[in-house]
Design a protein around this motif. Sequence first.
Motif, PDB file in Angstrom:
ATOM      1  N   VAL A  18      -1.894   0.912 -10.812  1.00 21.10           N
ATOM      2  CA  VAL A  18      -2.719   0.471  -9.688  1.00 21.10           C
ATOM      3  C   VAL A  18      -1.869  -0.299  -8.683  1.00 21.10           C
ATOM      4  CG1 VAL A  18      -4.661  -1.020  -9.014  1.00 21.10           C
ATOM      5  CG2 VAL A  18      -4.864   0.486 -11.009  1.00 21.10           C
ATOM      6  N   GLY A  19      -0.934  -1.095  -9.176  1.00 23.33           N
ATOM      7  CA  GLY A  19      -0.064  -1.856  -8.278  1.00 23.33           C
ATOM      8  C   GLY A  19       0.739  -0.961  -7.357  1.00 23.33           C
ATOM      9  N   ALA A  20       1.310   0.105  -7.912  1.00 24.05           N
ATOM     10  CA  ALA A  20       2.081   1.045  -7.093  1.00 24.05           C
ATOM     11  C   ALA A  20       1.186   1.728  -6.059  1.00 24.05           C
ATOM     12  CB  ALA A  20       2.766   2.070  -7.986  1.00 24.05           C
ATOM     13  N   LEU A  21      -0.028   2.095  -6.461  1.00 20.53           N
ATOM     14  CA  LEU A  21      -0.970   2.710  -5.518  1.00 20.53           C
ATOM     15  C   LEU A  21      -1.384   1.733  -4.418  1.00 20.53           C
ATOM     16  CD1 LEU A  21      -3.316   4.683  -7.940  1.00 20.53           C
ATOM     17  CD2 LEU A  21      -1.833   5.660  -6.187  1.00 20.53           C
ATOM     18  N   LEU A  22      -1.627   0.491  -4.790  1.00 17.29           N
ATOM     19  CA  LEU A  22      -2.000  -0.524  -3.797  1.00 17.29           C
ATOM     20  C   LEU A  22      -0.878  -0.721  -2.780  1.00 17.29           C
ATOM     21  CD1 LEU A  22      -3.699  -3.309  -5.924  1.00 17.29           C
ATOM     22  CD2 LEU A  22      -4.718  -2.104  -3.994  1.00 17.29           C
ATOM     23  N   ALA A  23       0.347  -0.789  -3.281  1.00 20.54           N
ATOM     24  CA  ALA A  23       1.485  -0.974  -2.382  1.00 20.54           C
ATOM     25  C   ALA A  23       1.563   0.174  -1.379  1.00 20.54           C
ATOM     26  CB  ALA A  23       2.782  -1.085  -3.188  1.00 20.54           C
ATOM     27  N   GLU A  24       1.345   1.377  -1.869  1.00 23.95           N
ATOM     28  CA  GLU A  24       1.365   2.547  -0.985  1.00 23.95           C
ATOM     29  C   GLU A  24       0.244   2.455   0.054  1.00 23.95           C
ATOM     30  OE1 GLU A  24       0.542   7.277  -1.504  1.00 23.95           O
ATOM     31  OE2 GLU A  24       1.756   6.310  -3.047  1.00 23.95           O
ATOM     32  N   LYS A  25      -0.952   2.104  -0.399  1.00 23.23           N
ATOM     33  CA  LYS A  25      -2.103   2.014   0.513  1.00 23.23           C
ATOM     34  C   LYS A  25      -1.919   0.904   1.554  1.00 23.23           C
ATOM     35  CE  LYS A  25      -5.634   3.802  -2.629  1.00 23.23           C
ATOM     36  NZ  LYS A  25      -6.531   4.624  -1.824  1.00 23.23           N
ATOM     37  N   LEU A  26      -1.228  -0.171   1.156  1.00 24.01           N
ATOM     38  CA  LEU A  26      -1.026  -1.293   2.066  1.00 24.01           C
ATOM     39  C   LEU A  26       0.252  -1.155   2.892  1.00 24.01           C
ATOM     40  CD1 LEU A  26      -2.108  -4.202  -0.306  1.00 24.01           C
ATOM     41  CD2 LEU A  26      -3.314  -3.426   1.752  1.00 24.01           C
ATOM     42  N   GLY A  27       1.058  -0.152   2.568  1.00 20.77           N
ATOM     43  CA  GLY A  27       2.311   0.028   3.290  1.00 20.77           C
ATOM     44  C   GLY A  27       3.312  -1.084   3.016  1.00 20.77           C
ATOM     45  N   THR A  28       3.377  -1.509   1.762  1.00 20.05           N
ATOM     46  CA  THR A  28       4.251  -2.614   1.384  1.00 20.05           C
ATOM     47  C   THR A  28       4.976  -2.282   0.078  1.00 20.05           C
ATOM     48  OG1 THR A  28       4.327  -5.021   1.118  1.00 20.05           O
ATOM     49  CG2 THR A  28       2.453  -3.893   0.109  1.00 20.05           C
ATOM     50  N   GLY A  29       5.771  -3.193  -0.403  1.00 25.26           N
ATOM     51  CA  GLY A  29       6.520  -2.977  -1.640  1.00 25.26           C
ATOM     52  C   GLY A  29       5.735  -3.357  -2.877  1.00 25.26           C
ATOM     53  N   TYR A  30       6.212  -2.861  -4.012  1.00 22.19           N
ATOM     54  CA  TYR A  30       5.606  -3.153  -5.315  1.00 22.19           C
ATOM     55  C   TYR A  30       6.664  -3.789  -6.205  1.00 22.19           C
ATOM     56  CZ  TYR A  30       4.006  -2.449 -10.074  1.00 22.19           C
ATOM     57  OH  TYR A  30       3.675  -2.650 -11.382  1.00 22.19           O
TER      58      TYR A  30
END
Length: 177
Positions: A18-30
């Motif tokens: 979920v963290g990796a997906l959130l980072a992608e959705k937010l346009g930020t790093g994980y």
Amino acid sequence: MTPAVVLVGPPGAGKSTVGALLAEKLGTGYRDTDADIERTAGKPIPEIFIDEGEPHFRELERQAVRTAVAEHPGVLALGGGAVMDPATRALLTGLPVVFLDVELADAVHRVGLDTPRPLLAVNPRKRWRELMEQRRPLYTEVARAVVATGGRAPAEVADAVLDALGLPAGPTPDITQ
């Protein structure tokens, strides 16, 4: 600088996925503090437990969380036991922390029982329940939001985290142009 989102929860909650997906959705790093610990120690977490013991691992974990919270502006996933440390809980105060809540059956399905998780090595189902009895109040204490993961695909959980924190998906538009 503080993290955009901090994920906490037990093994099998989906923090990494979920963290990796959130980072992608937010346009930020994980960033994952367990990965930081393994990189610093030069070996996997189960070996740290075996070679140096849990107290040494917990000290490495405290340092990794402190460093990551200070340095990482993106999505941050903490190891399942990080919240056991009072200093770590204090450090998380006021941050956008989300507790990914998972039931035992889902956690077992996600991580399996044959993966090397030091605290789940003997009688993993019973031990997982015991860990959750200890940790659930601490996860709840540090969390701004609780997101149940049961019956949800990782992308649905990521969307629920964004909704819970009131965050829009996608990078923040540059309004200066």
